[in-house]
Design a protein around this motif. Sequence first.
Motif, PDB file in Angstrom:
ATOM      1  N   HIS A 168      -5.219   4.862   5.996  1.00  0.00           N
ATOM      2  CA  HIS A 168      -6.594   5.334   5.816  1.00  0.00           C
ATOM      3  C   HIS A 168      -6.655   6.783   6.289  1.00  0.00           C
ATOM      4  CE1 HIS A 168     -10.891   5.601   5.847  1.00  0.00           C
ATOM      5  NE2 HIS A 168     -11.091   4.303   5.708  1.00  0.00           N
ATOM      6  N   PRO A 170      -8.746   9.480   6.219  1.00  0.00           N
ATOM      7  CA  PRO A 170      -9.854   9.996   7.035  1.00  0.00           C
ATOM      8  C   PRO A 170      -9.956   9.305   8.393  1.00  0.00           C
ATOM      9  CG  PRO A 170     -10.582   9.541   4.789  1.00  0.00           C
ATOM     10  CD  PRO A 170      -9.227   8.919   4.942  1.00  0.00           C
ATOM     11  N   TYR A 171      -9.833   7.985   8.412  1.00  0.00           N
ATOM     12  CA  TYR A 171      -9.987   7.234   9.663  1.00  0.00           C
ATOM     13  C   TYR A 171      -8.843   7.526  10.625  1.00  0.00           C
ATOM     14  CZ  TYR A 171     -10.801   3.330  12.840  1.00  0.00           C
ATOM     15  OH  TYR A 171     -11.028   2.570  13.954  1.00  0.00           O
ATOM     16  N   GLN A 172      -7.622   7.608  10.089  1.00  0.00           N
ATOM     17  CA  GLN A 172      -6.462   7.903  10.929  1.00  0.00           C
ATOM     18  C   GLN A 172      -6.263   9.403  11.120  1.00  0.00           C
ATOM     19  OE1 GLN A 172      -4.009   5.331   8.334  1.00  0.00           O
ATOM     20  NE2 GLN A 172      -3.354   4.279  10.178  1.00  0.00           N
ATOM     21  N   ASP A 173      -7.096  10.189  10.442  1.00  0.00           N
ATOM     22  CA  ASP A 173      -7.174  11.636  10.626  1.00  0.00           C
ATOM     23  C   ASP A 173      -5.830  12.334  10.361  1.00  0.00           C
ATOM     24  OD1 ASP A 173      -8.588  13.970  11.115  1.00  0.00           O
ATOM     25  OD2 ASP A 173      -8.101  13.988  13.247  1.00  0.00           O
ATOM     26  N   HIS A 198      -6.820   4.134   1.469  1.00  0.00           N
ATOM     27  CA  HIS A 198      -8.237   4.413   1.257  1.00  0.00           C
ATOM     28  C   HIS A 198      -8.337   5.685   0.438  1.00  0.00           C
ATOM     29  CE1 HIS A 198     -12.523   5.139   2.072  1.00  0.00           C
ATOM     30  NE2 HIS A 198     -12.155   6.396   2.136  1.00  0.00           N
ATOM     31  N   HIS A 202     -15.204   9.642   3.493  1.00  0.00           N
ATOM     32  CA  HIS A 202     -15.305   8.783   4.669  1.00  0.00           C
ATOM     33  C   HIS A 202     -15.604   9.616   5.911  1.00  0.00           C
ATOM     34  CE1 HIS A 202     -14.446   5.516   7.541  1.00  0.00           C
ATOM     35  NE2 HIS A 202     -14.620   4.710   6.521  1.00  0.00           N
ATOM     36  N   TRP A 203     -16.547  10.531   5.819  1.00  0.00           N
ATOM     37  CA  TRP A 203     -17.097  11.276   6.952  1.00  0.00           C
ATOM     38  C   TRP A 203     -16.014  12.006   7.759  1.00  0.00           C
ATOM     39  CZ3 TRP A 203     -18.231   6.023   6.119  1.00  0.00           C
ATOM     40  CH2 TRP A 203     -19.409   5.824   5.407  1.00  0.00           C
ATOM     41  N   ASN A 204     -15.111  12.636   7.044  1.00  0.00           N
ATOM     42  CA  ASN A 204     -14.099  13.476   7.652  1.00  0.00           C
ATOM     43  C   ASN A 204     -13.960  14.718   6.776  1.00  0.00           C
ATOM     44  OD1 ASN A 204     -11.845  14.509   9.057  1.00  0.00           O
ATOM     45  ND2 ASN A 204     -11.098  12.445   9.498  1.00  0.00           N
ATOM     46  N   SER A 209      -8.399  14.924   2.988  1.00  0.00           N
ATOM     47  CA  SER A 209      -8.247  13.658   2.261  1.00  0.00           C
ATOM     48  C   SER A 209      -8.731  13.769   0.814  1.00  0.00           C
ATOM     49  CB  SER A 209      -9.016  12.542   2.976  1.00  0.00           C
ATOM     50  OG  SER A 209     -10.380  12.898   3.142  1.00  0.00           O
ATOM     51  N   ASP A 294      -8.114  -4.599   0.266  1.00  0.00           N
ATOM     52  CA  ASP A 294      -8.671  -3.824   1.366  1.00  0.00           C
ATOM     53  C   ASP A 294     -10.042  -4.362   1.745  1.00  0.00           C
ATOM     54  OD1 ASP A 294      -8.950  -1.772   3.225  1.00  0.00           O
ATOM     55  OD2 ASP A 294      -9.789  -0.382   1.785  1.00  0.00           O
ATOM     56  N   TYR A 297     -14.294  -6.916   5.448  1.00  0.00           N
ATOM     57  CA  TYR A 297     -15.499  -6.982   6.276  1.00  0.00           C
ATOM     58  C   TYR A 297     -16.721  -7.517   5.529  1.00  0.00           C
ATOM     59  CZ  TYR A 297     -12.454  -3.626   8.559  1.00  0.00           C
ATOM     60  OH  TYR A 297     -11.371  -3.013   9.100  1.00  0.00           O
TER      61      TYR A 297
END
Length: 334
Positions: A168, A170-173, A198, A202-204, A209, A294, A297
């Motif tokens: 991911h 963005p999440y893992q930057d 991903h 995603h807010w990065n 990304s 993926d 949730y």
Amino acid sequence: MSNISLTFVAHQPNRLIHYDFFKIGEHAFYEDDDLNARVLSTVAERCYFPATRLMKQLIELTGGKFRFGLALSGVILEQALYHRPDLIAAFKDLAETGCVDFLAMPYYNSLASVYSPQEFAEQIEEHRELLKKLFHQETDVLMNTGMLYSNAIAAQAETLGFKGIKLHPPYQDFVIDGEEAFKVYEKAQELGLFVSFHSGMHWNRLKKSNVLLFDEVAWSFPDLKFSLEHIGGYHFFKDALAVMCNNSRRGNNIYAGWTSIRNRDGMGGWSLTDEQLETVIFQTGEEHSIFGLDFPYAKAADIKWDIERIKRLSLSSECKENILGATLQRVLFG
């Protein structure tokens, strides 16, 4: 038969007693087993039992077409064996349907992969043995704690017999075409691991990304099989489609991940229209789309709606079968 690939996770920690100075020499047991029992029972009644009943009902209602994965830590299984054997029985009922895959994970849901490869391997093997003993399954799918990933973890996962990894950006930057990331892709290609990415906002920082950067990944690693989950989403759909089409004549190893793309409640960040989904098939073919890799949730009702939506699309029956499991089966197992 249509299959879906979802994973539900359950873990309970071993809680500690309040161990002060005056207990030294008088109290040798550090864990609060009574509290463990109370919490497990409460969560079981509120969550685990209703969830397992619903899962079994969905399996029966769909004639076995509803399939999913369960990642149950060794700790929660130990606690259930000691305090709530009826919960083990509920998990066994699911296992007996033949529609549930039990995933391997670090036995204690720990960070062993970060600090000790040997401890990581030992916990995975201990967990596999417990799954085999309880549910008579030998799993080749690994879900690391918190989906943590590194080049070293990929190499070790391959030696343990696993099939793929989740990344991911963005999440893992990390930068999609960055030097460190390329080392990971190179190793994944070498080991034949499938990579689930991903893709989309995603807010990065978008430049790190940018979906078009996956084209560099495909050109640099033509034998690397990977999916673009959300197919770029609402904002970058055409970019993701461009990457797939641009590589269709060389390698052709990119797959559209039909994850969290529902448009039932309006167009969200990863929503796609029916027309866009049908365009993906028209431009990339019937064997390059996968649902369910993926985003574990969503609520069961949302997943059911997603599946029914796919079935309503103007696509061939064979294409729908491919999206709902057949393509993933071929990619991972040939």
